[in-house]
Structure formats: structure tokens, C-alpha cells
Enzyme design. Structure first.
Site, PDB file in Angstrom:
ATOM      1  N   ASP A 106      35.262  62.346  12.712  1.00  0.00           N
ATOM      2  CA  ASP A 106      34.466  61.704  11.661  1.00  0.00           C
ATOM      3  C   ASP A 106      34.898  60.299  11.297  1.00  0.00           C
ATOM      4  OD1 ASP A 106      36.845  62.555  10.571  1.00  0.00           O
ATOM      5  OD2 ASP A 106      35.963  63.277   8.695  1.00  0.00           O
ATOM      6  N   GLU A 107      35.811  59.692  12.038  1.00  0.00           N
ATOM      7  CA  GLU A 107      36.181  58.320  11.714  1.00  0.00           C
ATOM      8  C   GLU A 107      36.651  57.578  12.956  1.00  0.00           C
ATOM      9  OE1 GLU A 107      39.693  57.556   9.308  1.00  0.00           O
ATOM     10  OE2 GLU A 107      40.389  59.610   9.614  1.00  0.00           O
TER      11      GLU A 107
END
Length: 365
Positions: A106-107
Site C-alpha cells: 500500500d505504499e
């Protein structure tokens, strides 16, 4: 003078929980957590923003989360779904640059100093990426834009959820000087408390300390603290970054003396590590337990198995065994951590490794 780099940090908002709310309409607007249930002695892997209003956060034991919010909905993780969305998002990133360094599902960091579309504004690129992510996935992301990784990472946290924050080159030094030390990426709660005891409360305070003294007190991290206090971070965005370990640790607001509490926290940490191994699809053969005492003395013990640590019970049982064998029961504990190293892709096994408990026997100040 060198032209400043243009670095973007993209961080999806409550990613696992947001995917579940997107895919399951009854969860929308409700406090939900993704992770193990209280009766399984599970831990929170991700919490929706509705759940965060109750002080619920990742790595929290599920039992405590349920106490804080009795109507909390527990959702079993679906890592295949999260990986599929992550692949969509990474495809969007690569429309703009090949210099993409994923940190997790997610990043990621992006270096858009020279980008494929020839756009001059990194802020405009970040805005377009956020819009494309929403258009394709119906999920929101927050973005930080600045001259290096350290500042971009901090910037992405400032206006969550669905935020976009720029720290311009001319703002960088003043921004860091005014930043509370606990907001520094790379400084955890225990280190922040140690710095506070030394009178270091802001970036300006940190900037007053010589590099040699910071290194003496904080080890190799001291040089990093010295540089970031001056808004300097020369780490490149590395698209070929190889993950050497997967782990999690938890600092405690109040030092622990009770063994039952330590076991409960260790169980929650083991669940977090298992979840992270699953979403990275990496399984390792060496487990390391980290214990930091109230005195700041640190103890690590390791165990290597032929069988990879892919099961939560194996992770917890091994960490608990190391804890019981080596814990100094005369000291209170301020931090516990578990990491898995000696990583292999998927469920690959390395049969020549032999059980060695403990593999390492190190004490570090």
C-alpha cells in the site's frame, strides 16, 4: 548547485480496510478491522477510519480493540484481493516513472525528477496519480511531495485521508526544525522518549547535537538523525530493493513486568508479522526476538529452522520460547519485536539449515 530531486511518497488510506469496505457495502461507514478475532488472540492488521476514532490501530491486540469499540466488525484478511489492487496501483505508477520503490502493498516512493510524461510539477503528477488510483480502484491515496524520501514520507501523513502535501525546497529546513521529534519518520516511541529525556523535543533541538555525540548515544542511527535534522536524505529511490527481513515491534506506554501481558503482546506481534509475510509472499527461516528494557538495554535472540516461518503459531511459539529462555525478569520491558530473515520466495525451503536455538547470543546497549 544541484537541482533538487522530486520525490513522491504514495500511501493508500487504511488500505486493507478500504478494500473490504469497497467490496462489501454493509461495511461502509462502519468501524471495521482486518485481522484476527479476539478469541483467536489475534491482532489488528488494519483499521478503518471509523475504527480509528476509538483509538484502534494496527498491531493492537484484537481483545483491546473489541473493548474500545463493542460494535467493531472483524474481517478476515484477503491478501489475494489486496495484491490484485496493489498491482493495479503499481501499473499506474509506472506510467510516470520506472523509479518506483514499493515498501509494501500500500505504499511506495517514486522519483519523478525525470518522468515519462515530461511534466515539470511533481505536485501535478501526484495529483494525477491520486485521481487515476481513485478512477480505477475507487480507493483514496495520500501523497507527499518533496526533495527526498524522508520529507516525502512525512508529508504524505500530514493531510490524511485523501491528502496531498508539498514540502518545497525553500521550506524544508524550517519545516524540519519545527517538527516534533515524535513525528520524525524513523524515530519510534522509545527513541522519542529517550530524546525527550535529553532535552530533544523538536528538529531544532536535534540540530544542536554533534554527529559524534548522536552516534555515541544512538549507534548507527545517529548519523541518520544528524542528517535529517538538516533536511538531508541522500537515499535513492531503488526499484530493485531487496527485502532482507519482515518484522514488527511494539513500544509500550507503560513498561511491562507481567509475563502474561508480554505473551499477549507477543501474540499480537506474531500475527502482524504473519500478515506482513503473507502480503509480501516471503517466508524466512530465521526468527529474531528483540527485547528492549526500561534501562534501554537491548537483547536479541535468534532461532533458525529448516521449516520456514509461515505459520502464526510457529512464529509465536518460537518467540515465546526465546522470551522464556532469555528474559531478564528483574527488568521491566518497554519494547518487544519479532523479525523474520533469511527470506525465500513463497514457500521455498532450505533443507540444509539446521535447528540452532539460540543461533545468536547478543546483548547490545
Amino acid at each position: 548547485m544541484a537541482t533538487p530531486r522530486k520525490i513522491i511518497h504514495i500511501d493508500m488510506d487504511a488500505f486493507y480496510a478500504a478494500v473490504e469496505q469497497r467490496d462489501h457495502p454493509p461495511y461502509r461507514g462502519q468501524p471495521i478491522v482486518v485481522g484476527g478475532r479476539p478469541e483467536q488472540r489475534g491482532a489488528v492488521a488494519a483499521a478503518s477510519y471509523e475504527a480509528r476514532q476509538y483509538g484502534i490501530h494496527s498491531a493492537m491486540p484484537a481483545r483491546i480493540a473489541a473493548q474500545r469499540c463493542p460494535q467493531l466488525i472483524f474481517v478476515k484478511p484477503r491478501f489475494d484481493a489486496y495484491r490484485a489492487v496493489s498491482q493495479q496501483i503499481r501499473a499506474i505508477f509506472r506510467r510516470y516513472t520506472d523509479l518506483v520503490e514499493p515498501l509494501s502493498l500500500d505504499e511506495a516512493y517514486l522519483d519523478v525528477t525525470e518522468n515519462k510524461l515530461g511534466l515539470a510539477s511533481a505536485t501535478a503528477i501526484a495529483r494525477q496519480i491520486k485521481q487515476e488510483i481513485f478512477d480505477q480502484t475507487q480507493l483514496t491515496a495520500s501523497a507527499g511531495v518533496s526533495i527526498n524520501k524522508f520529507l516525502a514520507k512525512i508529508a504524505s501523513d500530514l493531510d490524511k485521508p485523501n491528502g496531498l502535501h508539498l514540502i518545497a525546497p525553500t521550506q524544508a529546513k524550517a519545516f524540519v526544525e519545527g517538527l516534533p521529534i515524535q513525528k520524525f519518520h524513523g524515530i519510534g516511541p522509545a527513541t522519542a522518549r529517550k530524546m525527550a529525556a535529553l532535552g530533544i523535543h523538536t528538529g531544532a533541538d536535534l540540530k544542536q547535537w554533534p554527529e559524534a555525540e548522536l552516534t555515541q548515544r544512538f549507534g548507527k542511527a545517529g548519523r541518520f538523525y544528524y542528517l535529517v535534522a538538516r533536511a538531508q536524505d541522500d537515499r535513492l529511490v531503488n526499484p530493485n530493493r531487496i527485502r532482507k527481513s519482515v518484522g514488527a515491534e511494539q513500544s509500550f506506554a507503560e513498561d511491562l513486568r507481567d509475563l502474561t501481558q508480554m505473551r499477549e503482546q507477543l501474540s499480537a506481534i506474531a500475527q502482524t508479522v504473519k500478515d506482513r509475510l503473507d502480503h509480501h509472499q516471503r517466508y524466512g527461516h530465521t526468527l529474531t526476538l528483540k527485547v528492549k528494557y526500561a534501562s534501554y538495554q537491548q537483547m536479541t535472540r535468534s532461532c533458525t529452522l529448516a521449516e520456514p516461518f509461515g505459520d502464526r503459531a510457529l512464529i509465536y511459539n518460537t518467540a515465546e520460547r526465546l522470551l522464556l529462555l532469555h528474559l531478564d525478569r528483574q527488568q521491566a520491558v518497554r519494547l518487544l519485536g519479532i523479525s523474520i530473515s533469511n527470506l525465500a520466495q513463497g514457500a521455498q525451503r532450505v533443507e540444509h539449515l539446521q535447528l540452532a536455538l539460540p543461533l545468536s547470543d547478543r546483548n547490545s546497549p
